[in-house]
Write a protein that holds these residues in place. Structure first.
Motif, mmCIF file in Angstrom:
data_model
loop_
_atom_site.group_PDB
_atom_site.id
_atom_site.type_symbol
_atom_site.label_atom_id
_atom_site.label_comp_id
_atom_site.label_asym_id
_atom_site.label_seq_id
_atom_site.Cartn_x
_atom_site.Cartn_y
_atom_site.Cartn_z
ATOM 1 N N CYS A 101 85.568 30.961 50.135
ATOM 2 C CA CYS A 101 84.506 29.970 50.287
ATOM 3 C C CYS A 101 84.703 29.263 51.618
ATOM 4 O O CYS A 101 85.728 28.628 51.853
ATOM 5 N N GLU A 102 83.738 29.392 52.475
ATOM 6 C CA GLU A 102 83.799 28.787 53.809
ATOM 7 C C GLU A 102 83.624 27.272 53.753
ATOM 8 O O GLU A 102 83.902 26.585 54.720
ATOM 9 N N ARG A 103 83.171 26.758 52.626
ATOM 10 C CA ARG A 103 82.957 25.308 52.506
ATOM 11 C C ARG A 103 84.190 24.580 51.988
ATOM 12 O O ARG A 103 84.614 23.594 52.564
ATOM 13 N N CYS A 104 84.773 25.059 50.888
ATOM 14 C CA CYS A 104 85.918 24.350 50.297
ATOM 15 C C CYS A 104 87.253 25.028 50.613
ATOM 16 O O CYS A 104 88.307 24.461 50.375
ATOM 17 N N ALA A 136 79.731 30.891 50.179
ATOM 18 C CA ALA A 136 79.906 29.664 49.399
ATOM 19 C C ALA A 136 80.183 30.039 47.948
ATOM 20 O O ALA A 136 79.470 30.872 47.374
ATOM 21 N N CYS A 140 80.238 25.188 45.387
ATOM 22 C CA CYS A 140 79.710 24.752 46.688
ATOM 23 C C CYS A 140 78.269 25.200 46.882
ATOM 24 O O CYS A 140 77.470 24.486 47.485
ATOM 25 N N GLY A 144 75.226 22.681 47.595
ATOM 26 C CA GLY A 144 74.359 22.857 48.770
ATOM 27 C C GLY A 144 72.897 22.951 48.373
ATOM 28 O O GLY A 144 72.018 22.415 49.043
#
Length: 150
Positions: A101-104, A136, A140, A144
């Protein structure tokens, strides 16, 4: 040369099966990885050892992880921001994809998505194949979507 990892067993048994020195740090790292539902970073493993009251230092932890990977007991997965994540190998074969996950920053094992190795030209010898999908995660992605719906 790495050995095939035996089926999940006690940390002591795994280390002994590979002819290694049984140390408190190696045992604690294996047990931490065995309990985890997802691959862990060096810092996350260190925090788990701290929480369990197991004395260690960063260098010893790196050496323990390197030895576990060299022996095929654990595997290293490329995480975000050049950080490796580690997970225990069960039964030697660890052929599934991972999702980053590029977000968390979490890395999740995708047990139902095979990481099949491609057919290689004659003379090539594959040591390992890794499939990491990026995007994501479910949490996430929902967060989003809620933000975009405002």
């Amino acid at each position: 040369m790495p050995h095939a990892a035996p089926a999940a067993g006690s940390a002591r048994d795994l280390i002994a099966a590979h002819g290694g020195r049984v140390t408190r740090t190696r045992i604690a790292v294996i047990e931490t990885l065995q309990r985890s539902a997802h691959p862990l970073s060096h810092d996350e493993i260190g925090a788990a050892l701290d929480a369990a009251g197991i004395a260690h230092d960063r260098v010893t932890l790196y050496r323990a992880l390197d030895w576990l990977v060299e022996q095929g007991i654990a595997q290293r997965i490329a995480g975000g921001e050049r950080a490796w994540r580690f997970e225990i190998r069960v039964g030697g074969a660890h052929r599934h994809a991972h999702f980053h996950c590029e977000r968390c920053g979490q890395i999740v094992c995708l047990e139902d998505v095979p990481a099949a190795a491609p057919h290689l030209p004659a003379g090539f010898e594959l040591e390992r194949a890794e499939l990491v999908l990026h995007g994501a995660c479910a949490d996430c992605g929902r967060a989003g979507a809620k933000e975009r719906g405002r």
